[in-house]
Design a protein around this motif. Sequence first.
Motif, PDB file in Angstrom:
ATOM      1  N   SER A  20      72.376  51.128  31.950  1.00 58.13           N
ATOM      2  CA  SER A  20      71.606  50.495  30.882  1.00 58.13           C
ATOM      3  C   SER A  20      71.962  51.156  29.560  1.00 58.13           C
ATOM      4  O   SER A  20      72.300  52.338  29.520  1.00 58.13           O
ATOM      5  CB  SER A  20      70.102  50.654  31.125  1.00 58.13           C
ATOM      6  N   ALA A  22      70.066  51.252  25.877  1.00 61.65           N
ATOM      7  CA  ALA A  22      68.958  50.852  25.020  1.00 61.65           C
ATOM      8  C   ALA A  22      69.307  51.160  23.572  1.00 61.65           C
ATOM      9  O   ALA A  22      69.720  52.276  23.242  1.00 61.65           O
ATOM     10  CB  ALA A  22      67.694  51.597  25.428  1.00 61.65           C
ATOM     11  N   SER A  24      68.187  51.284  19.476  1.00 59.79           N
ATOM     12  CA  SER A  24      67.048  51.417  18.565  1.00 59.79           C
ATOM     13  C   SER A  24      67.576  51.469  17.143  1.00 59.79           C
ATOM     14  O   SER A  24      68.733  51.807  16.909  1.00 59.79           O
ATOM     15  CB  SER A  24      66.241  52.677  18.885  1.00 59.79           C
ATOM     16  N   SER A  29      70.416  41.424  18.710  1.00 55.22           N
ATOM     17  CA  SER A  29      70.553  39.994  18.982  1.00 55.22           C
ATOM     18  C   SER A  29      71.707  39.334  18.248  1.00 55.22           C
ATOM     19  O   SER A  29      72.184  38.287  18.674  1.00 55.22           O
ATOM     20  CB  SER A  29      69.246  39.273  18.647  1.00 55.22           C
ATOM     21  N   ARG A  71      72.807  41.165  29.052  1.00 54.57           N
ATOM     22  CA  ARG A  71      71.993  41.679  27.963  1.00 54.57           C
ATOM     23  C   ARG A  71      70.628  41.038  27.974  1.00 54.57           C
ATOM     24  O   ARG A  71      70.468  39.904  28.436  1.00 54.57           O
ATOM     25  CB  ARG A  71      72.670  41.454  26.618  1.00 54.57           C
ATOM     26  N   ASP A  72      69.659  41.770  27.455  1.00 54.50           N
ATOM     27  CA  ASP A  72      68.304  41.265  27.264  1.00 54.50           C
ATOM     28  C   ASP A  72      67.939  41.580  25.817  1.00 54.50           C
ATOM     29  O   ASP A  72      67.540  42.707  25.499  1.00 54.50           O
ATOM     30  CB  ASP A  72      67.337  41.950  28.234  1.00 54.50           C
ATOM     31  N   ASN A  73      68.113  40.593  24.958  1.00 52.62           N
ATOM     32  CA  ASN A  73      67.877  40.836  23.539  1.00 52.62           C
ATOM     33  C   ASN A  73      66.410  41.170  23.256  1.00 52.62           C
ATOM     34  O   ASN A  73      66.110  41.899  22.316  1.00 52.62           O
ATOM     35  CB  ASN A  73      68.329  39.640  22.717  1.00 52.62           C
ATOM     36  N   ALA A  74      65.510  40.635  24.050  1.00 47.07           N
ATOM     37  CA  ALA A  74      64.088  40.936  23.856  1.00 47.07           C
ATOM     38  C   ALA A  74      63.791  42.417  24.103  1.00 47.07           C
ATOM     39  O   ALA A  74      62.898  42.992  23.484  1.00 47.07           O
ATOM     40  CB  ALA A  74      63.240  40.062  24.764  1.00 47.07           C
ATOM     41  N   LYS A  75      64.561  43.016  25.013  1.00 49.85           N
ATOM     42  CA  LYS A  75      64.392  44.446  25.311  1.00 49.85           C
ATOM     43  C   LYS A  75      65.378  45.313  24.546  1.00 49.85           C
ATOM     44  O   LYS A  75      65.387  46.537  24.710  1.00 49.85           O
ATOM     45  CB  LYS A  75      64.541  44.695  26.817  1.00 49.85           C
ATOM     46  N   ASN A  76      66.227  44.671  23.745  1.00 46.23           N
ATOM     47  CA  ASN A  76      67.231  45.407  22.974  1.00 46.23           C
ATOM     48  C   ASN A  76      68.110  46.276  23.864  1.00 46.23           C
ATOM     49  O   ASN A  76      68.445  47.422  23.519  1.00 46.23           O
ATOM     50  CB  ASN A  76      66.571  46.276  21.891  1.00 46.23           C
ATOM     51  N   THR A  77      68.496  45.702  24.993  1.00 46.30           N
ATOM     52  CA  THR A  77      69.204  46.479  26.013  1.00 46.30           C
ATOM     53  C   THR A  77      70.369  45.672  26.585  1.00 46.30           C
ATOM     54  O   THR A  77      70.264  44.449  26.743  1.00 46.30           O
ATOM     55  CB  THR A  77      68.236  46.869  27.149  1.00 46.30           C
ATOM     56  N   TYR A  79      73.300  45.816  29.866  1.00 44.53           N
ATOM     57  CA  TYR A  79      73.443  46.381  31.205  1.00 44.53           C
ATOM     58  C   TYR A  79      74.877  46.255  31.698  1.00 44.53           C
ATOM     59  O   TYR A  79      75.635  45.385  31.253  1.00 44.53           O
ATOM     60  CB  TYR A  79      72.518  45.656  32.186  1.00 44.53           C
TER      61      TYR A  79
END
Length: 116
Positions: A20, A22, A24, A29, A71-77, A79
Motif C-alpha cells: 500500500s 498512502a 498525504s 485523484s 488505486r482508491d482515490n477516496a482513501k488517497n492510496t 496498491y
Amino acid sequence: VQLQASGGGLVQAGGSLRLSCAASGRPISTSEMGWFRQASGKEREFVARISSTGHIRSYSDSVKGRFTISRDNAKNTVYLQMNSLKPEDTAVYFCSLTSNYGEGYWGPGTQVTVSS
C-alpha cells in the motif's frame, strides 16, 4: 506531498504480498501513480503505473500477469498486489506520484524479500 509505502516483508517463493502507498498533503485523484523497485546493487526499475482515473495500467514485462496495481482515490492510496512471487522480485519497492503538471514525488520504500 508525502508518500508512505507499507506491506513489505519476507515471503516464500510462490507467495503473495499486497503493498500500500498512502499519500498525504494533496489528493492523488488527478495524478498518475506508480511503483518502482530497486534490488541491491542495481538501478531502480519501473514496475507498474496507473492513470489518475485507474482506466489505464501498464506493467513491466517481468511482473505482467503476476502483479496488479490499483488505486482508491477516496482513501488517497495506491496498491500493488503481488502474486506468484519469485526470488528475483526481492527489492525495495517505492511508490511515486506524477502530477498533471509533471511534478514527481517519491516516498521511502518498503523491503520485499522472497525466499527460494
